[in-house]
Design an enzyme around this catalytic site. Structure first.
Site, PDB file in Angstrom:
ATOM      1  N   SER A 149       0.809  -1.288   0.202  1.00 42.59           N
ATOM      2  CA  SER A 149       0.353  -0.218   0.028  1.00 42.59           C
ATOM      3  C   SER A 149       1.019   1.384   0.026  1.00 42.59           C
ATOM      4  O   SER A 149       1.521   1.380  -0.963  1.00 42.59           O
ATOM      5  CB  SER A 149      -1.176  -0.333   1.228  1.00 42.59           C
ATOM      6  OG  SER A 149      -1.574   1.085   1.258  1.00 42.59           O
ATOM      7  N   ARG A 218     -12.624   7.235   8.429  1.00 42.95           N
ATOM      8  CA  ARG A 218     -13.244   5.773   8.705  1.00 42.95           C
ATOM      9  C   ARG A 218     -13.324   4.821   7.723  1.00 42.95           C
ATOM     10  O   ARG A 218     -13.086   4.271   6.998  1.00 42.95           O
ATOM     11  CB  ARG A 218     -12.903   5.334  10.100  1.00 42.95           C
ATOM     12  CG  ARG A 218     -11.917   3.872  10.106  1.00 42.95           C
ATOM     13  CD  ARG A 218     -10.854   3.869   8.822  1.00 42.95           C
ATOM     14  NE  ARG A 218      -9.677   1.867   9.648  1.00 42.95           N
ATOM     15  CZ  ARG A 218      -8.889   1.888   8.765  1.00 42.95           C
ATOM     16  NH1 ARG A 218      -8.008   2.810   8.199  1.00 42.95           N
ATOM     17  NH2 ARG A 218      -9.160   0.425   8.768  1.00 42.95           N
ATOM     18  N   ASP A 346      -8.789  -3.823  -6.772  1.00 37.11           N
ATOM     19  CA  ASP A 346      -8.800  -2.485  -5.861  1.00 37.11           C
ATOM     20  C   ASP A 346      -9.174  -2.020  -6.918  1.00 37.11           C
ATOM     21  O   ASP A 346      -8.352  -1.556  -8.035  1.00 37.11           O
ATOM     22  CB  ASP A 346      -7.093  -2.999  -5.847  1.00 37.11           C
ATOM     23  CG  ASP A 346      -6.713  -2.168  -4.962  1.00 37.11           C
ATOM     24  OD1 ASP A 346      -6.879  -1.002  -4.728  1.00 37.11           O
ATOM     25  OD2 ASP A 346      -5.361  -2.248  -4.163  1.00 37.11           O
ATOM     26  N   HIS A 379      -8.552  -3.681  -2.108  1.00 36.77           N
ATOM     27  CA  HIS A 379      -6.699  -3.273  -1.927  1.00 36.77           C
ATOM     28  C   HIS A 379      -6.589  -3.686  -0.380  1.00 36.77           C
ATOM     29  O   HIS A 379      -5.240  -3.868  -0.506  1.00 36.77           O
ATOM     30  CB  HIS A 379      -6.785  -1.587  -1.669  1.00 36.77           C
ATOM     31  CG  HIS A 379      -6.079  -1.129  -0.695  1.00 36.77           C
ATOM     32  ND1 HIS A 379      -4.901  -0.761  -1.878  1.00 36.77           N
ATOM     33  CD2 HIS A 379      -5.525  -0.843  -0.191  1.00 36.77           C
ATOM     34  CE1 HIS A 379      -3.432  -0.194  -1.691  1.00 36.77           C
ATOM     35  NE2 HIS A 379      -3.851  -0.069  -0.602  1.00 36.77           N
ATOM     36  N   ASP A 380      -7.117  -3.855   0.482  1.00 36.82           N
ATOM     37  CA  ASP A 380      -7.029  -5.024   1.907  1.00 36.82           C
ATOM     38  C   ASP A 380      -6.829  -6.799   1.773  1.00 36.82           C
ATOM     39  O   ASP A 380      -6.818  -7.035   3.001  1.00 36.82           O
ATOM     40  CB  ASP A 380      -8.124  -5.001   2.431  1.00 36.82           C
ATOM     41  CG  ASP A 380      -7.874  -3.433   3.511  1.00 36.82           C
ATOM     42  OD1 ASP A 380      -6.128  -3.008   3.583  1.00 36.82           O
ATOM     43  OD2 ASP A 380      -8.538  -3.211   4.700  1.00 36.82           O
TER      44      ASP A 380
END
Length: 400
Positions: A149, A218, A346, A379-380
């Site tokens: 990342s 968040r 992603d 992405h995670d």
């Protein structure tokens, strides 16, 4: 202003003053790190991990701290990053609130937290601080530099600014520049924090804390960290039970809303808002193409043996950042082997950016490969989809 430092954290004192890329210096600054495994007598088996925006240096359990880390399934004896073979160092990013000096740290000149008096932070500063840790450990060259990342950005800056620091590189869900979509999302996250009245120009405390702004930031982040494919399969349109639903007529109704709320609430009091602002903006500023016009780290910016791999439009153009100039920036990096990995779902660091990294490093002479993984977790994925990411990392490291 609070720092959140895991037990067992080690510290390296940076040179004082420590110059910052965009101006200003830090005095008595430090970098937090942790280690696993045993450094070989010839110091040839070292791996450095540079992280995303929010992690601390505690990537996995170790003797100093047996609590599971954020990359527990990837790092340890017999795991993809095998600490029976490798000596592994993970650094917490400069500018963070997890042990390294950042806006939440005390400014030695005033005795008060830096807050917004902290100098402008760039990815290059994070990279320079990490490189100083490597040198302090007496490691002349890393066997491998791993960045995920934001850490993928940090790793590229580190390789470019510190030639020869690593023999190989794994770039996981990283990029050579911030794209407009990613910049837009992070801009909204920062705006949410800054518009919270309790942010108060960066002067908040535990009693008056920008919780609403951090919670919204968040939530926006989590939406971009995962994928629509995962949301559909995991939540669908399932509603909360009546006793779970909010009394507010516009409150939580769907399971996906509850998931976002819970995820946000677990985060907001464990990361400093000003540190979030600084690290987020450092990612937006990062663009490897800006390094094309700099004095080359070696005899030529692009190795003549590989110059034909780049299009003619990749020649330096002051102030112009294009796909070709990004490739030219990547081609200035000297590395023997490299692997760029990404998830096809992603949306924050699209998989095309990892493919671009492999192409650019290959143009500079590296034996570079790209792997796009069909993970639904966006992405995670590198933090949770170990069945897909683990074998790719393990296979690459076996030949290091």
């Amino acid at each position: 202003m609070t720092e959140f430092i895991p037990a067992g954290t080690l510290y390296h004192a940076l040179p004082s003053p420590f110059p910052m890329k965009r101006g200003g210096v830090l005095h008595q600054a430090r970098v937090a790190y942790e280690t696993w495994g045993t450094l070989a007598a010839d110091r040839s088996n070292a791996i450095l991990i540079v992280t995303g925006l929010s992690p601390n240096a505690h990537a996995a359990a170790n003797q100093a701290n047996p609590e599971p880390g954020w990359w527990e399934a990837m790092l340890g004896p017999g795991k993809p990053i095998d600490t029976a073979r490798w000596f592994v160092v993970c650094v917490n990013s400069l500018g963070s609130c997890k042990g390294s000096t950042g806006p939440a740290s005390v400014n030695p000149a005033t005795g008060a937290p830096y807050r917004l008096s902290f100098p402008d932070l760039s990815i290059e500063d994070v990279a320079d601080a990490a490189a100083d840790v490597v040198r302090a450990l007496g490691i002349a060259q890393l066997a491998c530099l791993i960045g995920n990342s934001m850490g993928g950005m940090t790793a590229l800056a580190l390789l470019l600014r510190h030639p020869g620091i690593a023999r190989s590189h794994i770039n996981i869900s990283g990029s050579a520049q911030a794209l407009p979509f990613s910049i837009a999302i992070r801009s909204l996250q920062r705006e949410a924090i800054r518009l919270d009245p309790h942010w108060n120009g960066g002067h908040y405390d535990d009693a008056r804390y920008p919780e609403s702004g951090m919670r919204m930031a968040r939530k926006l982040g989590v939406i971009t960290y995962r994928s629509a494919l995962e949301w559909d399969g995991r939540f669908g349109r399932v509603r909360l039970d009546s006793e779970q639903a909010a009394d507010d007529p516009f409150g939580l109704e769907f399971q996906v809303e509850s998931y976002l709320e819970g995820h946000a609430r677990r985060f907001v009091r464990f990361f400093d808002p000003n540190c979030y602002l600084y690290l987020s903006r450092s990612m937006d500023w990062f663009d490897l193409a800006e390094h094309v016009d700099e004095q080359p780290a070696t005899d030529s910016a692009i190795d003549h043996a590989h110059a034909d791999a780049l299009p003619a439009s990749a020649k330096p153009q002051t102030g112009v950042s294009t796909a070709d100039t990004v490739l030219a920036g990547l081609a200035r990096i000297r590395i023997a082997r490299a692997l760029a990995i990404g998830a096809n779902t992603d949306i924050l660091f699209p998989v095309q950016q990892q493919e671009q990294i492999a192409d650019g490093l290959r143009a500079g002479g590296a034996d570079a490969h790209f792997i796009g993984l069909d993970s639904p977790q966006g992405h995670d994925a590198f933090l949770v989809d170990f069945a897909r990411f683990g074998p790719a990392v393990r296979d690459f490291l076996q030949d290091c």
